[in-house]
Design an enzyme around this catalytic site. Structure first.
Site, PDB file in Angstrom:
ATOM      1  N   HIS A 263       0.913  -1.226  -0.072  1.00 38.02           N
ATOM      2  CA  HIS A 263      -0.006   0.142  -0.021  1.00 38.02           C
ATOM      3  C   HIS A 263       0.769   1.434   0.052  1.00 38.02           C
ATOM      4  O   HIS A 263       1.988   1.334   0.810  1.00 38.02           O
ATOM      5  CB  HIS A 263      -0.970  -0.162   1.395  1.00 38.02           C
ATOM      6  CG  HIS A 263      -2.161   1.045   1.082  1.00 38.02           C
ATOM      7  ND1 HIS A 263      -3.090   0.934   0.448  1.00 38.02           N
ATOM      8  CD2 HIS A 263      -2.112   2.385   1.852  1.00 38.02           C
ATOM      9  CE1 HIS A 263      -3.833   1.896   0.605  1.00 38.02           C
ATOM     10  NE2 HIS A 263      -3.222   2.721   1.405  1.00 38.02           N
ATOM     11  N   HIS A 300      -3.894   4.717  10.783  1.00 38.27           N
ATOM     12  CA  HIS A 300      -2.955   5.923  11.006  1.00 38.27           C
ATOM     13  C   HIS A 300      -3.352   7.083  11.801  1.00 38.27           C
ATOM     14  O   HIS A 300      -4.526   7.247  11.928  1.00 38.27           O
ATOM     15  CB  HIS A 300      -2.243   6.293   9.557  1.00 38.27           C
ATOM     16  CG  HIS A 300      -3.187   6.887   8.681  1.00 38.27           C
ATOM     17  ND1 HIS A 300      -4.206   6.213   8.240  1.00 38.27           N
ATOM     18  CD2 HIS A 300      -3.523   8.261   8.423  1.00 38.27           C
ATOM     19  CE1 HIS A 300      -5.011   6.880   7.378  1.00 38.27           C
ATOM     20  NE2 HIS A 300      -4.250   8.273   7.634  1.00 38.27           N
ATOM     21  N   ASP A 306      -5.319  17.839   9.850  1.00 36.95           N
ATOM     22  CA  ASP A 306      -6.375  17.488   9.492  1.00 36.95           C
ATOM     23  C   ASP A 306      -6.772  16.965   8.170  1.00 36.95           C
ATOM     24  O   ASP A 306      -6.275  17.549   7.187  1.00 36.95           O
ATOM     25  CB  ASP A 306      -7.473  18.726   9.876  1.00 36.95           C
ATOM     26  CG  ASP A 306      -7.834  18.940  11.237  1.00 36.95           C
ATOM     27  OD1 ASP A 306      -7.073  18.631  12.164  1.00 36.95           O
ATOM     28  OD2 ASP A 306      -8.757  19.666  11.502  1.00 36.95           O
ATOM     29  N   HIS A 336      -7.195   7.077  12.871  1.00 38.44           N
ATOM     30  CA  HIS A 336      -8.234   6.538  12.001  1.00 38.44           C
ATOM     31  C   HIS A 336      -7.823   5.563  11.040  1.00 38.44           C
ATOM     32  O   HIS A 336      -6.885   5.489  10.897  1.00 38.44           O
ATOM     33  CB  HIS A 336      -9.322   7.820  11.166  1.00 38.44           C
ATOM     34  CG  HIS A 336      -8.554   7.952  10.320  1.00 38.44           C
ATOM     35  ND1 HIS A 336      -7.503   9.007  10.144  1.00 38.44           N
ATOM     36  CD2 HIS A 336      -8.922   7.948   8.934  1.00 38.44           C
ATOM     37  CE1 HIS A 336      -7.075   9.297   8.920  1.00 38.44           C
ATOM     38  NE2 HIS A 336      -7.744   8.732   8.010  1.00 38.44           N
TER      39      HIS A 336
END
Length: 385
Positions: A263, A300, A306, A336
Site C-alpha cells: 500500500h 494511521h 486534519d 483513524h
C-alpha cells in the site's frame, strides 16, 4: 506550476508604447503576486483598468463557527446543501482555518449581473456536477465533470453553467497554490515521475475583449466581506497578455496513479500544494500486488494535520455507508482507519474505481454552522465492533 503562456496581441517589449490602430494607447497592467517576486502576467487593456465610478454595499460573509476546537470525526452529507440561484449565495463554508476555507456550492444560475474577484485567496474549484465555461479577464476555459479550475487571486471571473444541476467543491487558499515541488525540476518543468505533465494542464485559448463604457459591477471579496464596486469600463477589455499568472484547468481523470507491491502512502496522490495544506486526487487504479498485500489503508494517526476526504464517485472500499458527495473529517490528534470489515473485504481485490479529493491541512479546521446542518453526529462511533 503554470508555464509561460501568451494570448492575444502584445508589444515586442514590456513597458513600452503600444498603440491602437487609431494612434491612441493600450494600457499595460502588471498582474503579479508576492510583491514583485511571484508569478506575474503583463496584460494590455483597451481602457484604463482603474476607473472606479461607485462603491456600493459592503457586507460580511464570514463563516459562523460552531466548533472552534474540534477533535470529533465527522461525516457531512454534501448533497444536502440546497441549490441556490446565485453563485456567491450558494457558496457555503463548511470547514475553515486561517489558511483556507473548504466550501460546498450548488449554484443554479450563471453569474450574469456581476463579475467576481477574490482579492485574498486562490480558488481551486472542483466540478462534481455540471459543465460550462469559466470566463475571465485573461481568457476562458470550458469545464466539465472532474475538472479542477485553478483561479489565482485577483482574477476577475464569471461562471456560465449549461444546466441548473451543478455541484462544486471549492478550496479557497490564502496561500498560493502550486503543483508539488517534488515533481518539478529547478526550471519548473514537471519530471518524468510526476503523475501528470504540462500536456494535461489546459490554458485559456479564448480571449473575450470588450471595449465598452458603462456601469460594470464587480463583487470583490476582501477579508471575509463582499464589497460591490462599479467600474466605468468592461473588465474583459484585455487584448493580449503573457506571463505565468493565469487561470488553468486540470482534469482529475488525467491524473496517473502511482501504485506498488504494498500500500502506497497518501503523498503519491498529491496534486496541488501550498505551504499550509495539500490536495490529493484518488483515482481508479490497480491495487497492491504483493501476494500478501492488504489493499485497504492501514490505521494511521493524524498527528499534525486534519484530513478531509470528499467522495466523488465509485466504490469507497475503506469506508462503510459512503456515497458520492459525502465528506469525512478526521482531525489531528486521533487515529483513524478502515471501518470494521473493510480491511477483510479488500483482501484479494485487484482494483478500485474510487474517485475522491483529499485536503490535508497543517492547522486544525473549525467546523461551521453550515457543516453542522449536514453532519452525521454518530460517525465517530462507526469504528465500534
Amino acid at each position: 506550476m503554470p508555464f509561460y503562456h501568451k494570448l492575444g496581441e502584445i508589444p515586442p517589449k514590456r513597458h513600452t508604447q503600444f498603440k491602437k490602430p487609431d494612434g491612441s494607447f493600450y494600457y499595460e497592467q502588471l498582474f503579479g503576486t508576492i510583491g514583485f517576486d511571484g508569478m506575474s502576467t503583463n496584460s494590455y487593456h483597451e481602457q484604463r483598468p482603474t476607473q472606479v465610478k461607485d462603491i456600493r454595499k459592503q457586507y460580511s460573509i464570514a463563516p459562523k463557527v460552531a466548533k472552534a476546537n474540534n477533535i470529533q470525526s465527522y461525516r457531512f452529507h454534501g448533497f444536502k446543501v440546497k441549490p441556490e440561484q446565485d453563485y456567491l449565495d450558494s457558496r457555503k463554508i463548511v470547514l475553515t482555518n486561517t489558511d483556507c476555507n473548504i466550501i460546498l456550492a450548488a449554484p443554479k444560475e450563471s453569474t450574469r449581473d456581476y463579475f467576481y474577484k477574490n482579492t485574498d485567496a486562490d480558488e481551486l474549484i472542483f466540478i462534481h456536477k455540471g459543465s460550462g465555461k469559466l470566463r475571465t479577464h485573461l481568457g476562458n476555459l470550458d469545464f466539465k465533470y472532474g475538472d479542477y479550475l485553478l483561479v489565482p487571486r485577483g482574477i476577475i471571473y464569471k461562471l456560465d453553467f449549461d444546466t441548473e444541476d451543478n455541484r462544486l467543491f471549492i478550496v479557497e487558499s490564502y496561500r498560493p497554490i502550486y503543483t508539488p515541488k517534488r515533481y518539478r525540476n529547478w526550471f519548473g518543468q514537471l519530471l518524468e515521475h510526476s503523475p501528470f505533465c504540462e500536456r494535461d494542464l489546459r490554458q485559456p485559448q479564448e480571449l473575450e475583449t470588450y471595449n465598452e463604457s458603462g456601469d460594470f459591477l464587480i463583487k470583490i471579496k476582501k477579508q471575509d466581506e463582499i464589497i460591490e464596486m462599479v467600474y466605468a469600463s468592461h473588465p474583459f477589455d484585455v487584448i493580449g497578455y503573457d506571463g505565468y499568472n493565469y487561470p488553468y484547468a486540470f482534469s482529475i481523470h488525467d491524473f496517473e496513479p502511482i501504485t506498488g507491491r504494498v500500500h502506497q502512502p497518501p503523498p503519491v496522490h498529491q496534486t496541488f500544494e501550498t505551504d499550509a495544506f495539500v490536495v490529493c486526487s484518488f483515482v481508479p487504479r490497480l491495487y497492491d500486488y504483493h501476494p500478501l498485500a492488504v489493499p485497504a489503508p492501514y490505521n494511521h494517526s493524524n498527528i499534525d494535520s486534519d484530513e478531509v476526504l470528499y467522495y466523488v464517485d465509485g466504490d469507497f472500499m475503506s469506508r462503510n455507508d459512503i456515497e458520492a458527495g459525502h465528506i469525512s473529517l478526521h482531525p489531528a490528534g486521533i487515529p483513524h482507519g478502515p471501518h470494521p470489515g473493510a480491511m477483510e473485504r479488500s483482501i484479494g481485490k485487484v482494483k478500485t474505481d474510487e474517485l475522491a479529493v483529499m485536503v490535508d491541512t497543517f492547522k486544525p479546521l473549525k467546523v461551521t454552522e453550515e457543516a453542522i446542518k449536514i453532519a452525521d453526529d454518530d460517525y465517530f462511533k462507526s469504528w465500534l465492533e
